[in-house]
Structure formats: C-alpha cells, structure tokens
Design a protein around this motif. Structure first.
Motif, PDB file in Angstrom:
ATOM      1  N   ILE A   1       8.549   7.249   8.262  1.00 60.34           N
ATOM      2  CA  ILE A   1       7.264   7.419   8.956  1.00 60.34           C
ATOM      3  C   ILE A   1       7.486   8.147  10.276  1.00 60.34           C
ATOM      4  CG2 ILE A   1       5.396   6.170  10.109  1.00 60.34           C
ATOM      5  CD1 ILE A   1       5.804   3.958   7.949  1.00 60.34           C
ATOM      6  N   LYS A   2       8.518   7.754  10.994  1.00 55.86           N
ATOM      7  CA  LYS A   2       8.778   8.317  12.328  1.00 55.86           C
ATOM      8  C   LYS A   2       9.220   9.774  12.285  1.00 55.86           C
ATOM      9  CE  LYS A   2      11.857   7.656  16.328  1.00 55.86           C
ATOM     10  NZ  LYS A   2      12.942   6.813  16.903  1.00 55.86           N
ATOM     11  N   PHE A   3      10.190  10.078  11.440  1.00 60.02           N
ATOM     12  CA  PHE A   3      10.810  11.405  11.477  1.00 60.02           C
ATOM     13  C   PHE A   3      10.187  12.407  10.514  1.00 60.02           C
ATOM     14  CE2 PHE A   3      14.350   8.757  13.122  1.00 60.02           C
ATOM     15  CZ  PHE A   3      14.582   9.425  14.319  1.00 60.02           C
ATOM     16  N   LEU A   4       9.631  11.929   9.409  1.00 57.11           N
ATOM     17  CA  LEU A   4       9.067  12.835   8.414  1.00 57.11           C
ATOM     18  C   LEU A   4       7.550  12.835   8.413  1.00 57.11           C
ATOM     19  CD1 LEU A   4      11.518  12.234   5.418  1.00 57.11           C
ATOM     20  CD2 LEU A   4      11.658  13.936   7.239  1.00 57.11           C
ATOM     21  N   ASN A   5       6.973  12.034   9.301  1.00 52.30           N
ATOM     22  CA  ASN A   5       5.514  12.039   9.499  1.00 52.30           C
ATOM     23  C   ASN A   5       4.766  11.752   8.196  1.00 52.30           C
ATOM     24  OD1 ASN A   5       3.215  12.266  11.103  1.00 52.30           O
ATOM     25  ND2 ASN A   5       2.963  14.444  10.614  1.00 52.30           N
ATOM     26  N   VAL A   6       5.192  10.675   7.533  1.00 48.32           N
ATOM     27  CA  VAL A   6       4.601  10.291   6.253  1.00 48.32           C
ATOM     28  C   VAL A   6       3.721   9.055   6.441  1.00 48.32           C
ATOM     29  CG1 VAL A   6       5.120   9.470   3.915  1.00 48.32           C
ATOM     30  CG2 VAL A   6       6.555  11.227   4.977  1.00 48.32           C
ATOM     31  N   GLU A   7       2.573   9.023   5.757  1.00 43.86           N
ATOM     32  CA  GLU A   7       1.698   7.865   5.825  1.00 43.86           C
ATOM     33  C   GLU A   7       2.368   6.657   5.165  1.00 43.86           C
ATOM     34  OE1 GLU A   7       1.045  10.667   4.273  1.00 43.86           O
ATOM     35  OE2 GLU A   7      -0.681  11.656   5.191  1.00 43.86           O
ATOM     36  N   SER A   8       2.199   5.509   5.765  1.00 45.65           N
ATOM     37  CA  SER A   8       2.852   4.291   5.284  1.00 45.65           C
ATOM     38  C   SER A   8       2.502   3.977   3.837  1.00 45.65           C
ATOM     39  CB  SER A   8       2.464   3.110   6.178  1.00 45.65           C
ATOM     40  OG  SER A   8       2.978   1.908   5.683  1.00 45.65           O
ATOM     41  N   ASP A   9       1.240   4.209   3.438  1.00 46.47           N
ATOM     42  CA  ASP A   9       0.809   3.806   2.099  1.00 46.47           C
ATOM     43  C   ASP A   9       1.325   4.731   0.986  1.00 46.47           C
ATOM     44  OD1 ASP A   9      -0.775   6.023   2.557  1.00 46.47           O
ATOM     45  OD2 ASP A   9      -2.680   4.961   2.431  1.00 46.47           O
ATOM     46  N   ARG A  10       2.061   5.789   1.351  1.00 40.81           N
ATOM     47  CA  ARG A  10       2.695   6.643   0.335  1.00 40.81           C
ATOM     48  C   ARG A  10       4.123   6.198   0.030  1.00 40.81           C
ATOM     49  NH1 ARG A  10       3.391  12.362   1.803  1.00 40.81           N
ATOM     50  NH2 ARG A  10       4.070  12.516  -0.379  1.00 40.81           N
ATOM     51  N   ILE A  11       4.606   5.210   0.755  1.00 44.72           N
ATOM     52  CA  ILE A  11       6.009   4.813   0.652  1.00 44.72           C
ATOM     53  C   ILE A  11       6.133   3.443  -0.008  1.00 44.72           C
ATOM     54  CG2 ILE A  11       8.159   4.440   1.924  1.00 44.72           C
ATOM     55  CD1 ILE A  11       6.885   6.037   4.252  1.00 44.72           C
ATOM     56  N   ASP A  12       6.984   3.346  -1.010  1.00 49.56           N
ATOM     57  CA  ASP A  12       7.293   2.070  -1.663  1.00 49.56           C
ATOM     58  C   ASP A  12       8.732   1.676  -1.344  1.00 49.56           C
ATOM     59  OD1 ASP A  12       4.847   1.612  -3.391  1.00 49.56           O
ATOM     60  OD2 ASP A  12       5.449   3.607  -4.084  1.00 49.56           O
ATOM     61  N   VAL A  13       8.919   0.447  -0.890  1.00 47.15           N
ATOM     62  CA  VAL A  13      10.262  -0.069  -0.626  1.00 47.15           C
ATOM     63  C   VAL A  13      10.760  -0.818  -1.857  1.00 47.15           C
ATOM     64  CG1 VAL A  13      11.672  -1.595   0.818  1.00 47.15           C
ATOM     65  CG2 VAL A  13       9.827  -0.241   1.855  1.00 47.15           C
ATOM     66  N   VAL A  14      11.858  -0.336  -2.424  1.00 48.03           N
ATOM     67  CA  VAL A  14      12.471  -0.955  -3.599  1.00 48.03           C
ATOM     68  C   VAL A  14      13.953  -1.137  -3.283  1.00 48.03           C
ATOM     69  CG1 VAL A  14      12.942  -0.751  -6.055  1.00 48.03           C
ATOM     70  CG2 VAL A  14      10.811   0.183  -5.124  1.00 48.03           C
ATOM     71  N   SER A  15      14.363  -2.376  -3.076  1.00 42.50           N
ATOM     72  CA  SER A  15      15.726  -2.644  -2.621  1.00 42.50           C
ATOM     73  C   SER A  15      16.759  -2.355  -3.704  1.00 42.50           C
ATOM     74  CB  SER A  15      15.858  -4.109  -2.203  1.00 42.50           C
ATOM     75  OG  SER A  15      15.043  -4.391  -1.090  1.00 42.50           O
ATOM     76  N   TRP A  16      17.959  -2.059  -3.253  1.00 36.59           N
ATOM     77  CA  TRP A  16      19.100  -1.981  -4.148  1.00 36.59           C
ATOM     78  C   TRP A  16      19.542  -3.391  -4.540  1.00 36.59           C
ATOM     79  CZ3 TRP A  16      22.953   2.089  -1.692  1.00 36.59           C
ATOM     80  CH2 TRP A  16      22.450   3.377  -1.908  1.00 36.59           C
ATOM     81  N   ALA A  17      20.486  -3.444  -5.454  1.00 34.33           N
ATOM     82  CA  ALA A  17      21.140  -4.694  -5.828  1.00 34.33           C
ATOM     83  C   ALA A  17      22.602  -4.348  -6.068  1.00 34.33           C
ATOM     84  CB  ALA A  17      20.490  -5.289  -7.073  1.00 34.33           C
ATOM     85  N   CYS A  18      23.364  -5.262  -6.624  1.00 37.00           N
ATOM     86  CA  CYS A  18      24.730  -4.892  -7.017  1.00 37.00           C
ATOM     87  C   CYS A  18      24.961  -5.337  -8.454  1.00 37.00           C
ATOM     88  CB  CYS A  18      25.783  -5.457  -6.067  1.00 37.00           C
ATOM     89  SG  CYS A  18      25.985  -7.242  -6.094  1.00 37.00           S
TER      90      CYS A  18
END
Length: 389
Positions: A161-178
């Motif tokens: 959001i800060k550096f690429l100026n992207v709207e929050s609602d376009r971003i999905d957080v999907v965590s890694w696992a091992c």
C-alpha cells in the motif's frame, strides 16, 4: 478451470519463494478436481533436478515450454513481460497467476500477481544494480495490470500500500506454511546424528538457515557468536545453512578475522531431509534478518521443536507471535543475552519449544491452497459477471 502460472523462477537456484510455489502447486492439485494448471517455463535447464521431476510428474500440471534465447536480464524480462503473454493468450486460460512479482503486460484474462515483500525499498544495496532496476519497475507495472494482488503477511500488505500505491481491498494476505515433513522427531536422534557427521557437525550447535547476503544480517550473528566464544565454557558451534547471495564475501571475512574458521560451519544448500535432521538436532535457532516478507525458516524451526530467537522487524513478530524471543537486529549484546538466557534457563527453553510447536500448527499448505482456490473462483465469477454487463 484452467489457470496459467509463470514457473520460470523454479528453473533457478531454489530459495524460499520457489519452495513455497512448489508447495502451493502440490496442495492445489490435491484439493481441487476442477482445476488444471498450465505451468510456463523456458527451454533452459533446471538448476534443481528434483524440482524438475516434481513438476513433470504432477498429474494435473501441464508444462508449457517456450524459448529463452539468452540468459541476460533483458531476455528474461522480454520472456516474462511480452513473450509469455502471447503464449498464455493462445492457450485460452481462465486466469493467470504470477507467483513471483510479475505478470505479462499483454495478458488479457483476469490475473493475480504475488508480491512477497518490498525489501528492495528498504535495502536497495542488498541487490545487484540490474536486480534493483527490475524490482523498481516490474512490480509497479504488474500491480497496475493485475486484477488482484496476493501477499504473504500483513506487514507486506502495508508495504505494498505504501510503496506501490495500491488500494487495500485489492490485496489478499495468504500466509506461507512449511512442508509437513518438518516436524519434531526426538526419537530419530541416532539416524540424524549420521547426517550431522556427514556435514562435520560433531558438537552442540546454534543454527541459522539463510542466504548469505547483507539483508540477512549475518554479520550481527557472527559478531555476537564471537563474543559468546570468548567464554571457554561456551562449547556451541554455529551452523549456517544457505547459498551465497549478493555481496556475501564480507561474512567469510568476519569469520576469518575473528578466528572462527573452526567454529562456524557453512553447509551450503542441502536437501530437505538433511535440513530436517539439522533443525531437530540444533539447540536453538537464530534468525537475525533485517527484513522478511514472511520468514519461512522460522516456521520450519518451530515445527521441528527448536526454540527461536529472531529480529523484531517486518513480518517476523507476526509469524513468531509469543513463541520466540525478539531482539533489535543490530543490537549484538541483546542477541548475546538472549542466547545465554535461553540456554541457561531450562524452563524457558521448554516453554518456547512448546509455544513454537503450537504456533507452527496454525499454518498449513492445505489451508493456504484453500484460500487461493477461493480467490481463483471469486475472480472468475467476478469476470463472468462483468463480461455479461
């Protein structure tokens, strides 16, 4: 549903991003019958034959190969951004996923790009000039072109959001696992000791798993280790597992300067089965990185029952939670005190081991894949609705 994926990155030396991509693909094809993956690679050789075999033996992954004429960055850029888009258009995929920072500019179907982190914004000198230029331009173009953006931690989302100026609602957080093979196996000590012997590890040791490059902050770890070794009763060695990255030579120079050549063991990149043994047999894990999009080695260590000390920056507090000891990454004395405090306190050691195992159990590639499948179908549904209107 037919999903195209840029898998060219899997042909290079395998690090965290490549390993995560393989894990996601394996989980996706196990979970979803109505899913065909089309993986796009170049005609160049794989750096890791095991990865090549995994891809070509995956029953619901169709490999599509096209020519990369030269290995220079310009040719790779043209393949990623132009040539690949033409190939994808001919194959009529329903959507396209770029799992490593880029999607073709000519892509016509709905698309997703994964931006793992923006470390290059904070530590530009940790990258080659050519890579800095690539990272400054290509992710910005790709997030503008993509329909949605995936990332792997809330911290990385904030940076996007800060550096690429992207709207929050376009971003999905999907965590890694091992990988599920990374687990605590105290019953296998005799077998694991044979693996340690192969790498010349014949004493108690502290472990880190990291590429050798400036951003990983291994100079702080080695300097702290040098202070610990001034005490004759501190018998541990330091084991560093990972490949040489950009500007790695200074780390070896510090080891030599401090007279630690016989105390620090560099294994290079090793097979997962050996790595699991080395995690299980270590006394503690230290991860001093200055910035991580996620920090997969921390999760692997906790999964193997290894108490963790890591820096208090970027995504690492998010991944570790209350299951590890955090320290300011440039504070050598805080790191020294954390190591001594953990090794000299059996109750704390046992508590962090148990907390780490619980925390690690919150992550799985199956859950990650389920989230990604939902995003795939939501995106296709949205596209069909938009097309009708």
């Amino acid at each position: 549903m037919k999903v195209g994926i840029n898998l060219r990155y899997l042909q290079r030396t395998i690090t965290g991003i490549e390993r995560a991509t393989i894990e996601v693909i394996n989980a996706l094809v196990k979970l979803e019958d109505d899913l065909t993956l089309m993986g796009y690679i170049t005609n160049r050789a794989f750096a890791d034959l095991e990865i090549e075999n995994t891809l070509f033996n995956c029953h619901k992954l169709e490999i599509k190969k096209s020519t990369l004429f030269h290995e220079d960055i310009g040719s790779r850029l043209y393949w990623d951004m132009v040539q690949l888009g033409k190939k994808v258009s001919c194959d009529n995929v329903d959507l396209f996923w770029g799992p490593s920072f880029s999607i073709p500019i000519s892509i016509k179907c709905p698309s997703i790009v994964t931006i793992h982190d923006l470390a290059y914004e904070y530590f530009p000198k940790a990258y080659t000039p050519a890579m800095r230029l690539w990272l400054k331009i290509i992710p910005k173009i790709s997030v503008l072109k993509s329909t949605r953006i995936l990332t792997i931690s809330e911290n990385s989302k904030k940076d996007i959001i800060k550096f690429l100026n992207v709207e929050s609602d376009r971003i999905d957080v999907v965590s890694w696992a091992c990988n599920a093979n990374f687990r605590f196996m105290p019953e296998n000590k005799n077998v694991f000791q044979k693996i340690l012997n192969y790498y010349g590890i014949n004493a108690p040791y502290i472990l880190t798993v990291s590429q050798i490059s400036p951003r990983k902050n291994l100079d702080t770890l080695i300097n702290a280790f040098a202070l610990l070794k001034k005490n004759p009763s501190f018998l541990h060695k330091l084991v560093i597992v990972g490949n040489n990255g950009w500007l790695y030579s200074s780390i070896y120079e510090i080891v030599k300067r401090e007279g630690l050549a016989n105390e620090v063991i560099f294994t290079g990149v090793i097979p997962d089965n050996d790595l699991i043994a080395i995690y299980n047999m270590a006394d503690l894990f230290i991860f001093p990185s200055l910035y991580e999009g996620f920090g997969l080695p921390v999760l692997e260590a906790m999964s193997c029952g290894l108490p963790v000390i890591c820096s208090n920056t970027s995504s690492l507090p998010e991944v570790v939670g209350n299951a590890g000891i955090l320290f300011p990454p440039k504070d050598i004395y805080s790191l020294v005190n954390a190591v001594l405090g953990l090794l000299e306190n059996p109750w704390l050691y046992k508590d962090l081991r148990e907390r780490g195992l619980i925390k690690a159990s919150e992550y799985s590639w199956e859950f990650t894949a389920k989230q990604i499948i939902k995003i795939f179908y939501d995106l296709r549904k949205y596209n069909h609705t938009a097309t009708r209107h």
